[in-house]
Design a protein around this motif. Structure first.
Motif, PDB file in Angstrom:
ATOM      1  N   ARG A 300       1.101  -1.186  -0.085  1.00  0.00           N
ATOM      2  CA  ARG A 300       0.050   0.093  -0.140  1.00  0.00           C
ATOM      3  C   ARG A 300       0.751   1.263   0.179  1.00  0.00           C
ATOM      4  N   LEU A 301       0.490   2.232  -0.899  1.00  0.00           N
ATOM      5  CA  LEU A 301       1.179   3.516  -0.933  1.00  0.00           C
ATOM      6  C   LEU A 301       0.706   4.579   0.034  1.00  0.00           C
ATOM      7  N   ILE A 302       1.346   5.524   0.618  1.00  0.00           N
ATOM      8  CA  ILE A 302       0.578   6.368   1.710  1.00  0.00           C
ATOM      9  C   ILE A 302       1.470   7.640   1.582  1.00  0.00           C
ATOM     10  N   ASN A 303       0.768   8.656   1.441  1.00  0.00           N
ATOM     11  CA  ASN A 303       1.205  10.288   1.524  1.00  0.00           C
ATOM     12  C   ASN A 303       1.246  10.518   2.955  1.00  0.00           C
ATOM     13  N   LEU A 304       2.425  10.753   3.532  1.00  0.00           N
ATOM     14  CA  LEU A 304       2.452  11.163   4.848  1.00  0.00           C
ATOM     15  C   LEU A 304       3.217  12.602   4.832  1.00  0.00           C
ATOM     16  N   LYS A 305       2.468  13.573   4.966  1.00  0.00           N
ATOM     17  CA  LYS A 305       2.799  14.834   4.881  1.00  0.00           C
ATOM     18  C   LYS A 305       3.961  15.153   3.616  1.00  0.00           C
ATOM     19  N   GLU A 306       3.387  14.664   2.239  1.00  0.00           N
ATOM     20  CA  GLU A 306       4.094  14.660   1.005  1.00  0.00           C
ATOM     21  C   GLU A 306       5.410  14.012   1.184  1.00  0.00           C
ATOM     22  N   ARG A 307       5.311  12.878   2.020  1.00  0.00           N
ATOM     23  CA  ARG A 307       6.431  11.873   1.915  1.00  0.00           C
ATOM     24  C   ARG A 307       5.919  10.561   1.468  1.00  0.00           C
ATOM     25  N   LEU A 308       6.547   9.949   0.692  1.00  0.00           N
ATOM     26  CA  LEU A 308       5.791   8.608   0.119  1.00  0.00           C
ATOM     27  C   LEU A 308       6.338   7.428   1.094  1.00  0.00           C
ATOM     28  N   VAL A 309       5.319   6.919   1.533  1.00  0.00           N
ATOM     29  CA  VAL A 309       5.617   5.598   2.473  1.00  0.00           C
ATOM     30  C   VAL A 309       4.792   4.490   2.111  1.00  0.00           C
ATOM     31  N   MET A 310       5.553   3.278   2.235  1.00  0.00           N
ATOM     32  CA  MET A 310       4.815   2.152   1.560  1.00  0.00           C
ATOM     33  C   MET A 310       4.736   0.982   2.887  1.00  0.00           C
ATOM     34  N   VAL A 311       3.468   0.352   2.852  1.00  0.00           N
ATOM     35  CA  VAL A 311       3.279  -0.607   3.916  1.00  0.00           C
ATOM     36  C   VAL A 311       3.112  -1.853   3.130  1.00  0.00           C
ATOM     37  N   GLY A 312       3.695  -3.081   3.631  1.00  0.00           N
ATOM     38  CA  GLY A 312       3.498  -4.249   2.879  1.00  0.00           C
ATOM     39  C   GLY A 312       3.899  -5.475   3.854  1.00  0.00           C
ATOM     40  N   GLY A 313       3.094  -6.574   3.422  1.00  0.00           N
ATOM     41  CA  GLY A 313       3.426  -7.847   3.978  1.00  0.00           C
ATOM     42  C   GLY A 313       4.835  -8.650   3.528  1.00  0.00           C
ATOM     43  N   ILE A 314       5.657  -8.715   4.544  1.00  0.00           N
ATOM     44  CA  ILE A 314       7.154  -9.443   4.001  1.00  0.00           C
ATOM     45  C   ILE A 314       6.727 -10.914   3.816  1.00  0.00           C
ATOM     46  N   ALA A 315       7.036 -11.173   2.807  1.00  0.00           N
ATOM     47  CA  ALA A 315       6.525 -12.708   2.029  1.00  0.00           C
ATOM     48  C   ALA A 315       7.561 -13.568   2.551  1.00  0.00           C
ATOM     49  N   LYS A 316       7.357 -14.892   2.801  1.00  0.00           N
ATOM     50  CA  LYS A 316       8.354 -15.929   3.185  1.00  0.00           C
ATOM     51  C   LYS A 316       9.137 -16.186   1.976  1.00  0.00           C
ATOM     52  N   TYR A 317      10.409 -16.238   1.940  1.00  0.00           N
ATOM     53  CA  TYR A 317      11.083 -16.659   0.732  1.00  0.00           C
ATOM     54  C   TYR A 317      10.856 -17.925  -0.303  1.00  0.00           C
ATOM     55  N   ASP A 318      10.283 -18.961   0.551  1.00  0.00           N
ATOM     56  CA  ASP A 318       9.818 -20.219   0.036  1.00  0.00           C
ATOM     57  C   ASP A 318       8.499 -20.091  -0.425  1.00  0.00           C
ATOM     58  N   LYS A 319       7.740 -19.278   0.269  1.00  0.00           N
ATOM     59  CA  LYS A 319       6.233 -19.201   0.368  1.00  0.00           C
ATOM     60  C   LYS A 319       5.831 -17.706  -0.093  1.00  0.00           C
ATOM     61  N   ASP A 321       3.107 -16.351  -1.017  1.00  0.00           N
ATOM     62  CA  ASP A 321       1.887 -15.892  -0.723  1.00  0.00           C
ATOM     63  C   ASP A 321       1.795 -15.891   0.818  1.00  0.00           C
ATOM     64  N   ILE A 322       2.536 -16.224   1.826  1.00  0.00           N
ATOM     65  CA  ILE A 322       2.335 -16.302   3.207  1.00  0.00           C
ATOM     66  C   ILE A 322       3.410 -15.294   3.751  1.00  0.00           C
ATOM     67  N   ILE A 323       2.769 -14.336   4.438  1.00  0.00           N
ATOM     68  CA  ILE A 323       3.528 -13.315   5.132  1.00  0.00           C
ATOM     69  C   ILE A 323       4.139 -13.844   6.529  1.00  0.00           C
ATOM     70  N   LYS A 324       5.338 -13.051   6.743  1.00  0.00           N
ATOM     71  CA  LYS A 324       5.904 -13.641   8.152  1.00  0.00           C
ATOM     72  C   LYS A 324       6.227 -12.204   8.827  1.00  0.00           C
ATOM     73  N   GLY A 325       5.685 -11.111   8.385  1.00  0.00           N
ATOM     74  CA  GLY A 325       5.666  -9.796   9.242  1.00  0.00           C
ATOM     75  C   GLY A 325       5.083  -8.772   8.104  1.00  0.00           C
ATOM     76  N   ILE A 326       4.935  -7.700   8.743  1.00  0.00           N
ATOM     77  CA  ILE A 326       4.585  -6.412   7.999  1.00  0.00           C
ATOM     78  C   ILE A 326       5.518  -5.225   8.084  1.00  0.00           C
ATOM     79  N   GLY A 327       6.140  -4.794   6.977  1.00  0.00           N
ATOM     80  CA  GLY A 327       6.974  -3.618   7.251  1.00  0.00           C
ATOM     81  C   GLY A 327       6.600  -2.363   6.949  1.00  0.00           C
ATOM     82  N   ILE A 328       7.329  -1.167   7.186  1.00  0.00           N
ATOM     83  CA  ILE A 328       6.873  -0.090   6.753  1.00  0.00           C
ATOM     84  C   ILE A 328       8.132   0.722   6.115  1.00  0.00           C
ATOM     85  N   TRP A 329       8.133   1.190   5.048  1.00  0.00           N
ATOM     86  CA  TRP A 329       9.271   1.916   4.384  1.00  0.00           C
ATOM     87  C   TRP A 329       8.983   3.312   3.772  1.00  0.00           C
TER      88      TRP A 329
END
Length: 416
Positions: A300-319, A321-329
């Motif tokens: 997901r792409l988000i505008n925080l005070k004109e800064r681009l932020v992305m939130v996403g599920g961190i996928a497992k390397y071998d799977k 479609d399954i997430i092992k966590g949620i990150g913010i960049w």
């Protein structure tokens, strides 16, 4: 000033006693300046004069006090009496200069209907509100500076702009481009000072009989000219558009997805940038892409005070479609910088979490919600703090019931 703040706190506490949204009506009850009541003290009757607050304080002091209140308290104040109603509804010049409110989060509580509750993180309360325009919870949604834009998920041509707080809305002309695209995304950007806004609709449709080729077009609406302009119409080899886009500082950002047939199967997503403020749009300026920081799901792409932020599920390397966590960049000079990850104890608090979750934000707050539950996690970017919202007054009625939502900034002066 101390007396003003004390009075403000007293008013706020009085007006926050009722949790129902219906009590925030903009109507007024009409009160007299002086009311006399007879009070018995033993065998004697004493006449007590009740003096209303607006007969003591001048309008400019009341305006100052109102300007400090949360938006929910301001709406309640407008229903107290005729004087307060007119003060609040004649303060557009003050609301325009008022500091941004903490964003609210609207949670859809039905799979089909657009009913739901709005969460105020300042007062930590949920309000039952009715959204204008929108008919189903699966419509596309984008918000900016108090206005919310909706687009239907069937024809992708019915577009509305509204202010959910004052229920002002209008329908926008249908966008040009292909009819019934395979993928679409919606973004709105509102100028806080002029109240002008820009709406962008991205359409992507597979070229007939060629899965590797996808038509990609960008259409921009200007509220001042009340017209659409098709600035980009091209073909993306090996990539297709998606359903995620946002506008930051005049630049359109959108996530594109690999079709997996052009040697790029390992790179599932990339970020595409396009300067919508350019006086002479050109396709070459659109082909600036940045890889995502890792294998992601539900980005997901988000505008925080004109800064681009992305939130996403961190996928497992071998799977993947399954997430092992949620990150913010955050995007900084063309590079993704990791800001935070959802701590394990909060990640577990969602219960059973698959690769589908909702996230949105504005100002300093990011909201994260599992589609399968009403739990709402709030992250404060400035404080780097995580916390759960107050419990939503909705329970899951059947196993496949889904919940989603969006955030918006509550403001009184923004009109469509």
């Amino acid at each position: 000033m101390d007396a003003d703040l004390e009075l403000e706190n007293n008013m706020s506490s009085l007006m926050e006693s009722d949790k129902s949204w219906e009590s925030l009506s903009a109507s007024y009850s009409g009160s007299k300046d002086i009311e006399r009541k007879h009070v018995s003290e033993g065998n004697n009757r004493v006449t007590v004069s009740m003096v209303s607050l607006d007969s003591i304080l001048p309008d400019d002091i009341l305006e100052k006090i109102f300007s400090f209140l949360p938006i929910a308290s301001i709406i309640r104040a407008a229903s107290v009496c005729k004087v307060w109603y007119h003060i609040i509804h004649s303060m557009r010049f003050i609301w325009a200069n008022k500091l941004p409110q903490k964003p609210w989060y609207f949670m859809f509580t039905f799979n089909e209907a657009a009913a739901g509750y709005a969460y105020d993180p300042v007062l930590r309360k949920w309000y039952n509100i009715d959204l204008p325009c929108i008919e189903k919870s699966n419509w596309f949604v984008s918000s900016s500076n108090g206005l919310v834009c909706f687009m239907d998920n069937d024809t992708r041509s019915r577009i509305f702009v509204c202010n959910p707080i004052i229920r002002d809305w209008k329908r926008i002309l249908e966008p040009p481009g292909v009819v019934f695209p395979d993928y679409s995304s919606l973004a709105i950007s509102v100028d806080r000072s002029s109240h002008r806004y820009t709406i962008v609709v991205i359409k992507s449709k597979q070229v007939p009989d060629d899965f590797s080729q996808w038509d990609f077009s960008i259409h921009t609406y200007n509220s001042e000219s009340k017209s659409w302009e098709s600035s980009i119409n091209t073909v993306l080899p090996g990539w297709r558009g998606g359903d995620e886009s946002v506008i930051c500082s005049g630049v359109l950002y959108c996530l594109i997805h690999s079709t997996g047939v052009a040697g790029n199967a390992d790179l599932r997503h990339r970020l595409m940038m396009y300067d919508i403020s350019a006086t002479t749009p050109h396709v070459s300026s659109m082909h600036v892409t940045i890889p995502v920081p890792c294998s992601l799901t539900c980005g997901r792409l988000i505008n925080l005070k004109e800064r681009l932020v992305m939130v996403g599920g961190i996928a497992k390397y071998d799977k993947p479609d399954i997430i092992k966590g949620i990150g913010i960049w955050e995007l900084d000079a063309g590079e993704w910088v990791e800001v935070a990850r959802v701590p394990h104890r909060f990640f577990q608090g969602f219960g059973e979490l698959d690769d589908v979750f909702a996230s949105s934000g504005t100002e300093d707050l990011i909201f994260i919600q599992s589609y399968g539950a009403t739990a709402l996690l709030v992250f404060d970017m400035s404080q780097k703090q995580w916390k759960w919202s107050a419990k939503c007054p909705v329970t899951k009625r059947f196993p496949l019931q889904l919940f989603t939502g969006f955030c918006f900034e509550p403001r009184l002066e923004m009109v469509s």
